[in-house]
Design an enzyme around this catalytic site. Structure first.
Site, PDB file in Angstrom:
ATOM      1  CG  HIS A 197      -7.030   9.382   3.917  1.00  0.00           C
ATOM      2  ND1 HIS A 197      -7.545   8.105   3.855  1.00  0.00           N
ATOM      3  CD2 HIS A 197      -6.049   9.353   4.854  1.00  0.00           C
ATOM      4  CE1 HIS A 197      -6.909   7.339   4.742  1.00  0.00           C
ATOM      5  NE2 HIS A 197      -6.000   8.067   5.345  1.00  0.00           N
TER       6      HIS A 197
ATOM      7  NE  ARG B 291      -3.706   1.924   2.904  1.00  0.00           N
ATOM      8  CZ  ARG B 291      -3.558   2.968   3.717  1.00  0.00           C
ATOM      9  NH1 ARG B 291      -2.396   3.155   4.348  1.00  0.00           N
ATOM     10  NH2 ARG B 291      -4.551   3.817   3.912  1.00  0.00           N
TER      11      ARG B 291
ATOM     12  CD  GLN C 267      -8.177   3.675   5.535  1.00  0.00           C
ATOM     13  OE1 GLN C 267      -7.251   3.434   4.766  1.00  0.00           O
ATOM     14  NE2 GLN C 267      -8.098   3.426   6.825  1.00  0.00           N
TER      15      GLN C 267
END
Length: 313
Positions: A203, A117, A252
């Site tokens: 985000h 990630r 998310q």
């Protein structure tokens, strides 16, 4: 302990030497880091202790290091107290730690996926292309309007990334758009607009390429039903369903962390005590501003861990 919850912090909580004092009291810390290091082929404990190559703040390293720190403290906590929380949550990256504690994901699997990630996120936004800033003392509506106006100016994307506590929101996006939004927030009445040192703008829509890559990775993993409900960032609601948890985790990375909603949901569910499992006490401070009636503890030093164990026994 139906009134007790545990939360895990995200990026920004890392620091060189984290958990060193606790490591001298228990092999659990070093053993957990050794387990994670074997997964990704890096000596995470050496990086966490010394950071000789200045890599701890690079998100591909920060993410597995903080996940490991959170789980090391969780394991040590369970050894010394044994209390099972009624709920779990994590701020941004910390949600992965919460999912490991809830036995949705195996620890090794989670270490591998957050390492990837971090790589995906770094690839999605080259160093210096994006930015983040903390806006202090401005309402959400005014902040969101400032971001819309800044984005409309044509210098890139910018939006709210973390709703951390009343009057403290982080924005993220293209560097120039973030700079413009900071000034617009100040013009709208914000007390301060402070750049946040992060290696990637998390985000926000700039993370869409990373979201697509992460979706492929998560689709191949075995998600189990949560043994303890996990309050998720994207909607501030608890879930035990593996399919729902997976989809929320995918979204998310591009959507804002609704930390205020997470803590308010816990409070409404009867939570009156929360332990922060991770380096520092960032979340402890945010929780006190969101729901001051909740008692909070952190546990990253021998003294604070002993106090938490005693007071929640």
């Amino acid at each position: 302990m139906r009134d007790f919850a545990v939360v895990f912090p995200g990026q920004g909580s890392q620091k060189t030497g984290m958990l060193a004092a606790l490591a001298g009291t228990s092999k659990t810390i070093e053993n957990t880091f050794a387990e994670a290091s074997e997964v990704i082929g890096l000596n995470l404990w050496d990086i966490a202790r010394h950071d000789r190559d200045r890599t701890l703040d690079q998100t591909r390293i920060t993410q597995p290091a903080l996940l490991t720190a959170g789980i090391a403290l969780w394991r040590l906590w369970r050894q010394r107290n044994g209390a099972e929380p009624a709920m779990l949550a994590g701020h941004s990256l910390g949600e992965y730690s919460a999912l490991v504690a809830a036995e949705v994901l195996d620890f090794g699997t989670a270490v591998d996926v957050v390492h990837k990630r971090g790589i995906f996120m770094q690839q999605a936004s080259p160093q210096g292309a994006g930015g983040m800033a903390a806006i202090i003392g401005l309402g959400n509506e005014e902040l969101e309007e400032a971001c819309r106006k800044a984005q409309a100016a044509g210098e890139g994307a910018v939006s709210a990334a973390n709703y951390n506590s009343p009057g403290q929101t982080v924005i993220a996006g293209d560097a120039a758009a973030v700079e413009r939004a900071m000034q617009m927030c100040l013009d709208a009445g914000a007390r301060r607009a402070l750049p946040v040192k992060m290696s990637v703008p998390s985000h926000c829509e700039l993370m869409e390429p990373a979201r697509q890559q992460l979706a492929t990775e998560l689709a191949a993993l075995d998600f189990r039903a949560a043994r303890i409900p996990v309050v998720q960032n994207v909607n501030g609601r608890s879930s035990s369903d593996p399919g729902e948890i997976r989809e929320n985790l995918i979204e998310q990375i591009c959507r804002p962390v609704r930390w205020i909603d997470c803590i308010e949901h816990m409070s409404e569910a009867g939570i009156t005590r929360i332990l922060e499992c991770g380096p520092g006490k960032v979340l402890t401070g945010l929780i006190r501003r969101i729901s001051p009636q909740i008692s909070t503890w952190n546990c990253d030093e021998p003294e604070s861990l002993s106090r938490a164990v005693t007071e929640t026994a």
